[in-house]
Design an enzyme around this catalytic site. Structure first.
Site, PDB file in Angstrom:
ATOM      1  N   SER A 254       0.737  -1.199  -0.066  1.00  0.00           N
ATOM      2  CA  SER A 254      -0.075  -0.087  -0.086  1.00  0.00           C
ATOM      3  C   SER A 254       0.919   1.153  -0.114  1.00  0.00           C
ATOM      4  CB  SER A 254      -0.779  -0.082   1.218  1.00  0.00           C
ATOM      5  OG  SER A 254      -0.160   0.580   2.228  1.00  0.00           O
ATOM      6  N   LYS A 255       0.010   2.297   0.129  1.00  0.00           N
ATOM      7  CA  LYS A 255       0.893   3.397  -0.078  1.00  0.00           C
ATOM      8  C   LYS A 255       1.918   3.835   1.121  1.00  0.00           C
ATOM      9  CE  LYS A 255      -2.423   6.331  -2.586  1.00  0.00           C
ATOM     10  NZ  LYS A 255      -3.874   6.707  -1.800  1.00  0.00           N
ATOM     11  N   ARG A 256       1.464   2.963   2.301  1.00  0.00           N
ATOM     12  CA  ARG A 256       2.688   3.066   3.367  1.00  0.00           C
ATOM     13  C   ARG A 256       3.910   2.714   2.917  1.00  0.00           C
ATOM     14  NH1 ARG A 256       2.082  -0.511   6.706  1.00  0.00           N
ATOM     15  NH2 ARG A 256       0.438  -1.856   5.649  1.00  0.00           N
ATOM     16  N   GLY A 258       5.493   3.474   0.644  1.00  0.00           N
ATOM     17  CA  GLY A 258       6.219   4.301  -0.233  1.00  0.00           C
ATOM     18  C   GLY A 258       5.725   4.379  -1.852  1.00  0.00           C
TER      19      GLY A 258
END
Ligand code: GLU
Length: 492
Positions: A254-256, A258
């Site tokens: 996920s965006k977490r 990067g």
């Protein structure tokens, strides 16, 4: 065997992420390998979440990766995608067919009522499924509901017993219990839009899709879809659910973690060839040793039999490394083409660089090519080649320019450069050697301050290459500028 027809069917609700791009790639590779067709279908029936901008992002991403599609509205190879929002009549038509067959019915239950019943089912430890309450409504009951202002949804009448078998080319046979795992799900919402599970079947059937290749997160939707194919008398395509992609911590990517969107990778200067190569390895592999595959090699070698059941781990360092490999394989002319927009955006180069400027740029790239992992790095790496007001890195100045002899070395080099006919190693090195003896220092002690003076930092291509590229006039001006800076800081 009939011709392979596959599709990529994204919902345009945000960026195209690694997972979606990988799904698109596997479909494209499968189509190209088999000489089949790759169809792009935008699943935009969720009007509240779908945007034109997101559709454009998807199209741009596919174009960047070189994943071209074969048909759609348009002509002469210039096809737009199919849009589900332009096919609403078709879904309505097939919903009517199901209603006539008794395999679909209007449901007037309100969201609140459904929720309440759900909660009760949870309390009783039952599986949460629609209880079929509207299945046998009389015309009069329906009329009553309508008078209350209720707008119905349409539910599919799912099978009440047995199992639905998904024969998956990656996962093998997966059985779903019809009683607990497939309920009478909604196929048309009260806003008049079809749901994903329904529209996808109508489209895949009408578009004669032979292989549905998509993320494993859709495996649990597949029994629902198979029941619709069967109820409508459509041939069921083959399914291949490809493994999920995880971050380094083994949670879903996920965006977490990067950068995960294709737009970001494009902006950072990943080459399409490297992206395609890297994405192909997320869940597929040819053998244990080969990691570098050209796109044409992938087309030749790709097959679903080598797609893994296990999740793939997205490793940005490996992608970066791979990008570096592809950068080093470019010709300087190709590297120039991809670097140019970055330099233009930074204001280093004009819209249409002259042949001399281009030649200068290519000479710079020759020095930088082996050191780059991302094309975007050309902006920082080449700043001092294009700008005379480059900044001096403070900590480097403090470390290197505070040594004894700094001023004398700069003056000495100034003289040597001024007197030199050429600024190449052959001419300058013997001169510098003289300085070493005079000051009793080593070559590094001479080169380091010059490097800082000419570039503002302590990493650069070989010093003679830098000297030659900058040319006498600029070298002298920079040595002066550096002295002025050091004086101002009272370091000399
Ligand atoms: N629109 C769906 C998605 O983006 C398509 C899934 C499928 O390929 O069936 O997840």
């Amino acid at each position: 065997m009939s011709t392979v027809r596959v599709r990529f069917a994204p919902s345009p609700t945000g960026d195209l992420h690694v997972g979606g791009a990988r799904t698109a790639l596997f479909n494209w590779l499968y189509a190209r390998h088999h000489g089949g067709a790759f169809v792009l279908r935008i699943e935009d029936t969720d009007a509240a979440r779908s945007t034109e901008a997101a559709t454009q992002v998807i199209i741009d991403a596919l174009e960047y990766l070189g994943l071209d599609w074969d048909e759609g509205p348009g002509k002469d190879g210039d096809y737009g995608p199919y849009y589900q929002s332009q096919r609403l009549d078709l879904y309505r038509e097939y919903a009517d067919v199901l209603m006539e067959k008794g395999r679909a019915y209007e449901c007037y239950c309100s969201p609140e009522e459904l929720d309440q019943r759900r909660q009760e089912q949870i309390k009783l430890g039952q599986s949460t499924r629609y209880d079929g309450r509207c299945l046998h409504l009389s015309e009069e009951e329906k009329q009553n509901f309508r008078e209350q202002g209720r707008v119905p949804v349409i539910r599919f009448k799912a099978l009440e017993e047995g199992e639905t078998l998904v024969e998956d080319l990656v996962r093998g046979n997966v059985k779903f219990d019809n009683v607990t795992q497939v309920d009478d799900f909604v196929i048309f919402k009260s806003d008049g839009m079809p749901t994903y599970n329904f529209a996808v079947v109508v489209d895949d059937a009408l578009m004669k899709i032979t292989h549905v290749i998509r993320g494993e997160d859709h495996l649990s939707n597949t029994p629902k879809q198979i029941q619709i194919y069967q109820a409508l008398g459509f041939a069921v395509p083959k399914f291949a659910h490809i493994p999920m992609i995880l971050g380094p911590d083994k949670s879903l990517l996920s965006k977490r973690h990067g950068a995960t969107s294709v737009t970001q990778f494009y902006d950072e200067g990943y080459l399409a060839s490297a992206m395609v190569n890297y994405l192909s390895l997320l869940g597929w592999g040819y053998d244990d040793s080969q990691t570098i595959f050209s796109t044409s090699e992938l087309v030749e070698k790709f097959g679903l039999e080598r797609v893994s059941k296990n999740p793939a781990v997205f490793d940005i360092q490996k992608l970066e490394w791979m990008n570096g490999v592809y950068i080093r394989n470019l010709s300087l002319e190709e590297l120039y083409e991809v670097a140019l927009p970055f330099w233009q955006k930074a204001g280093y180069l004009p819209e249409a660089p002259s042949p001399e400027v281009k030649e200068y740029a290519i000479r710079i790239l020759k020095e930088l090519q082996s050191r780059m992992k991302l094309i975007a790095e050309v902006v920082e790496l080449a700043e001092y080649f294009f700008r005379d007001d480059y900044e001096y890195k403070e900590e480097i100045v403090q470390k290197i320019m505070t040594k004894p002899h700094t001023e004398s070395v700069l003056d000495f080099v100034y003289g040597a450069v001024q007197a030199a006919v050429k600024l190449d190693e052959e001419t300058l090195k013997p001169q510098f050697q003289v300085g070493l003896e005079t000051f009793g220092i080593k070559m590094g002690d001479l080169i380091q301050p010059i490097r800082v003076a000419l570039t503002g930092t302590n990493v650069s291509p070989g010093i003679y290459d830098v000297l030659e590229l900058l040319g006498k006039e600029r070298v002298l001006a920079r040595l002066e500028r550096t002295k002025a800076m050091l004086k101002e800081k009272e370091l000399i």
